[in-house]
Design an enzyme around this catalytic site. Sequence first.
Site, PDB file in Angstrom:
ATOM      1  N   GLU A  45     -12.456  -1.355  -5.617  1.00  0.00           N
ATOM      2  CA  GLU A  45     -13.105  -2.327  -4.724  1.00  0.00           C
ATOM      3  C   GLU A  45     -14.427  -2.810  -5.352  1.00  0.00           C
ATOM      4  OE1 GLU A  45     -12.224  -3.347  -1.346  1.00  0.00           O
ATOM      5  OE2 GLU A  45     -10.265  -2.372  -1.517  1.00  0.00           O
TER       6      GLU A  45
ATOM      7  N   CYS B  19       0.862  -1.182   0.000  1.00  0.00           N
ATOM      8  CA  CYS B  19       0.000   0.000   0.000  1.00  0.00           C
ATOM      9  C   CYS B  19       0.896   1.228   0.000  1.00  0.00           C
ATOM     10  CB  CYS B  19      -0.868  -0.030   1.257  1.00  0.00           C
ATOM     11  SG  CYS B  19      -1.814   1.472   1.541  1.00  0.00           S
TER      12      CYS B  19
HETATM   13  N1  DGL Z   1      -4.041   0.682  -1.738  1.00  0.00           N
HETATM   14  C1  DGL Z   1      -3.672   1.840  -1.028  1.00  0.00           C
HETATM   15  C2  DGL Z   1      -2.475   2.539  -1.639  1.00  0.00           C
HETATM   16  O1  DGL Z   1      -1.692   1.922  -2.314  1.00  0.00           O
HETATM   17  C3  DGL Z   1      -4.659   2.895  -0.638  1.00  0.00           C
HETATM   18  C4  DGL Z   1      -6.082   2.759  -0.635  1.00  0.00           C
HETATM   19  C5  DGL Z   1      -6.759   3.558   0.449  1.00  0.00           C
HETATM   20  O2  DGL Z   1      -7.030   4.770   0.279  1.00  0.00           O
HETATM   21  O3  DGL Z   1      -7.023   2.950   1.465  1.00  0.00           O
HETATM   22  O4  DGL Z   1      -2.267   3.714  -1.421  1.00  0.00           O
END
Ligand code: DGL
Length: 264
Positions: free
Chosen positions: A153, A75
């Site tokens: 999502e 993430c």
């Molecule tokens: N998948 C996450 C990223 O790479 C973020 C998603 C979120 O906002 O929770 O930043």
Amino acid sequence: MDATSPLLLFDSGVGGLTVLGELRKLLPDAPVIYAADIAGLPYGTKTEAEVAARVCGLLGRMAERWHPRLICIACNTASTIALAMVRDVLEVPIVGTVPAIKPAAAMTRTGVIGVLGTEATVRQSYIDRLEADFAAGKTLIRHGANGLVALAETKLRGEAVATEDVLAELGGLLNHPAAGQLDTLVLACTHFPLLAPELSAVLGPQVTFVDGSEGIARRIAALTLGQSFSRATPDRAVTTGPMEDWQQVSGALGSYGLHALETF
Ligand code: DGL
């Protein structure tokens, strides 16, 4: 090293699956636990303090429970905010997700690069440092598109994503004075490669996408080189949210080899 000790991949939602997809190509036998902080989703609208507290707290408890051989924070938002803190408190090797500005700077012909992340990611000083180190002299258009996370999502629940909803999230990128020369776009959120066809439909074939997932998978393979892997139980997908919500993405989780669903 216990051969059944898992690799733990962590994200706020299903975005980290894009990293898992690349990892499966390199380490098909590695036991994996995929953990999603669905109760905390989205991270991109949260403050730095909120994200850091959640990520450090959860990864500490998960490491204690599962004894992973390595943790990947799949993430960008969590990594750009909390990677150093997590490394300070946990002894296990931690691989983070770095926005792919370096490869993008090597690829661009026009010198105009977009960085598409969450709002929390694009405002981090981590990005300032990557820009100064690797993209000096280029034009970097940063744009936070929190709404794309929810659209990704939605897509993995099997629902349709409308082109106009994707377009609406890209306003700040497309309205930039240099947008006409944009030829390379860093997908600086692990959710966004899941929307690559939809993004391409809006931005056109002249824009090439770059993300960090292959590089992260290579880094994990390098750090575990020579270790043996054995899968004693089916790979797990664990959520901090309700099981009913998790079951809605069971098809997508299964397509990444995650056949056991649990709550944390
Ligand atoms: N998948 C996450 C990223 O790479 C973020 C998603 C979120 O906002 O929770 O930043």
